[in-house]
Design a protein around this motif. Structure first.
Motif, mmCIF file in Angstrom:
data_model
loop_
_atom_site.group_PDB
_atom_site.id
_atom_site.type_symbol
_atom_site.label_atom_id
_atom_site.label_comp_id
_atom_site.label_asym_id
_atom_site.label_seq_id
_atom_site.Cartn_x
_atom_site.Cartn_y
_atom_site.Cartn_z
ATOM 1 N N THR A 134 0.618 -0.949 -0.363
ATOM 2 C CA THR A 134 -0.008 0.138 -0.186
ATOM 3 C C THR A 134 1.235 1.204 -0.600
ATOM 4 O OG1 THR A 134 -0.402 0.425 2.466
ATOM 5 C CG2 THR A 134 -2.208 -1.351 1.842
ATOM 6 N N ASN A 157 -7.660 -5.158 -2.269
ATOM 7 C CA ASN A 157 -6.488 -5.325 -3.121
ATOM 8 C C ASN A 157 -7.500 -5.732 -4.204
ATOM 9 O OD1 ASN A 157 -4.805 -4.441 -4.926
ATOM 10 N ND2 ASN A 157 -2.683 -5.506 -3.604
ATOM 11 N N PHE A 173 -0.675 -2.379 -4.629
ATOM 12 C CA PHE A 173 -1.507 -1.903 -4.314
ATOM 13 C C PHE A 173 -3.230 -1.374 -5.854
ATOM 14 C CE2 PHE A 173 -4.949 0.206 -0.947
ATOM 15 C CZ PHE A 173 -5.105 -0.810 -0.443
#
Length: 440
Positions: free
Chosen positions: A347, A385, A421
């Motif tokens: 992320t 995701n 991500f």
């Protein structure tokens, strides 16, 4: 006539009893009562009917729901007031993993193992700092026991703990010293030999593609991930890339250790993002103050582990967690740590807050309450995701996360095959082709 004599005797007995019963404070009354009271020695005797006995450790509890294997080492102490929930004997070269629950407080379980594993010849190589939870690593005559206790601080919850039991298996070799596990082997347990400190440009990434002859033994859904990462040269089985030795067996279904995963995590990220230095993880250098007491500057995996700690990607005193002073490099990696270490790299931002209910509603995990509060945030972020979620890639569709379950090398490879991500990322396949931007 006989009936008359019986009636007369009964009346005489009643005549004798009534005065005595009415004078209980008299010496005769007390003597009579004493004849019918329980023997006080029987009250104090633990073998008396109805008496409460102090529970003692035993290999098998009669009320266990699962069956403990007959070959489970009797030397390993088992907490008395417990129930056996699950036995996982499919732990290649890692013995057997058992999971238990208890209605007692977790601090009682921690105290029990702290006492029991400090006697009878056991050597403690690691123990919890927190008195309510944590992991013990103990060894005795070639037998290793890893005991992990989960906290049950919330009212009405049961305490859980697991025991990983394994014996050191000597390696077959013509060399007499080869039977002793060497540094870099998953079976090796310190202390590490004194070697030259790693330099700042040392890297856990192999410079050439690797060759393994047993990748076909991995589950078919995971084998391609391991093959791609092997081509990238990141799945090194030895911490020392200059040893001059080569291993042809990857053992994809073998449990991965925490040190191996840390090494692969840094290696995979840096190799996949080789053309994007801003996304690479900097390695720890020999002048750094070690973040963990059990990973010194002379440890071959110090650069990777220290680098993860200095980047704040794993919990340590550097990130403000003063209770995490041990890394436990040779302990098996759990599923929740597999995800917790990886998601911040995917992320590239702070993980969202999470609740047990939120994880239940998204993933549908029935055992969401068993996930550590820190890992809970990573698990929830992983759901966002989509099809590139690490959990989906490694474990497929499941309604049980089993957060404390150990991870295989093939499962770890599946997680490390892709970094990114929500569309912004790269896979190992794309890295092999030159680093094209992925569009999942």
């Amino acid at each position: 006539m006989a009936l008359k004599r019986f009636t007369t005797s009964l009346g005489l007995a009643a005549f004798l009893i009534l005065p005595i019963a009415g004078c209980t404070n008299s010496p005769v009354g007390k003597s009579f009562q004493g004849a019918f009271e329980a023997d006080p020695q029987l009250k104090d005797n633990g073998s008396a009917i109805g008496a409460t006995q102090t529970p003692q450790p035993s290999p098998v509890a009669q009320t266990d729901q699962a069956q403990l294997p007959a070959n489970f080492p009797a030397e390993i102490p088992i907490y008395p007031n417990r129930s056996l929930l699950e036995v996982d004997a499919n732990q290649p070269n890692q013995g057997v993993l058992t999971r238990w629950s208890s209605q007692d407080k977790s601090d009682q379980i921690v105290a029990f193992y702290l006492q029991e594993l400090q006697k009878n010849g056991w050597t403690l190589d690691g123990q919890p700092i927190d008195k309510t939870q944590g992991t013990f690593e103990a060894n005795r005559d070639g037998l290793q026991a890893i005991v992990t206790v989960q906290s049950n601080s919330q009212p009405g919850t049961s305490a859980g703990f697991s025991i990983q039991a394994s014996r050191t298996q000597p390696t077959q070799s013509a060399s007499p010293s080869a039977s002793v596990p060497q540094p870099g082997s998953p079976e090796f347990i310190g202390p590490m030999p004194q070697v030259a400190a790693p330099t700042s440009n040392s890297s856990p990434v192999a410079s050439e593609p690797q060759t393994f002859t047993d990748l076909d033994k991995a589950p078919k859904e995971l084998s391609q991930y391991a093959k791609d990462l092997t081509q990238l040269g990141v799945l090194s089985l030895s911490s020392n890339n200059k040893s001059g030795t080569s291993k042809t067996l990857f053992e994809p279904n073998k449990t991965i250790t925490r040190r191996e995963y840390a090494r692969w995590l840094v290696a995979a990220n840096n190799r996949i993002y080789t053309s994007r230095p801003a996304r690479q993880i900097r390695l720890g250098v020999e002048t750094s103050q070690p973040a963990f007491q059990d990973v010194s500057r002379t440890d071959p995996d110090f650069p990777a582990i220290q680098g993860l700690a200095e980047a704040g990607l794993i919990s340590s005193s550097l990130s403000g967690d003063s209770t995490t002073v041990l890394f436990r490099p040779n302990a098996p990696l759990s599923r929740e740590d597999l995800i917790l270490w990886k998601l911040p790299i995917d992320t590239r931002q702070t993980l969202p807050s999470a609740t047990i209910d939120a994880v239940k509603q998204t993933w549908g995990f029935q055992d969401a309450a068993r996930i550590d509060s820190k890992a809970l945030r990573a698990v929830l972020a992983d759901f966002q995701n989509g099809d590139q979620a690490n959990i989906r890639r490694a474990f497929g569709y499941t309604t049980l996360f089993q957060p404390k379950r150990t991870v295989t090398r093939a499962e770890a490879a599946a997680v490390l095959w892709y970094f990114g991500f929500q569309g912004d990322g790269l896979s190992a396949t794309e890295a092999l082709k030159g680093g094209a931007r992925s569009n999942p």
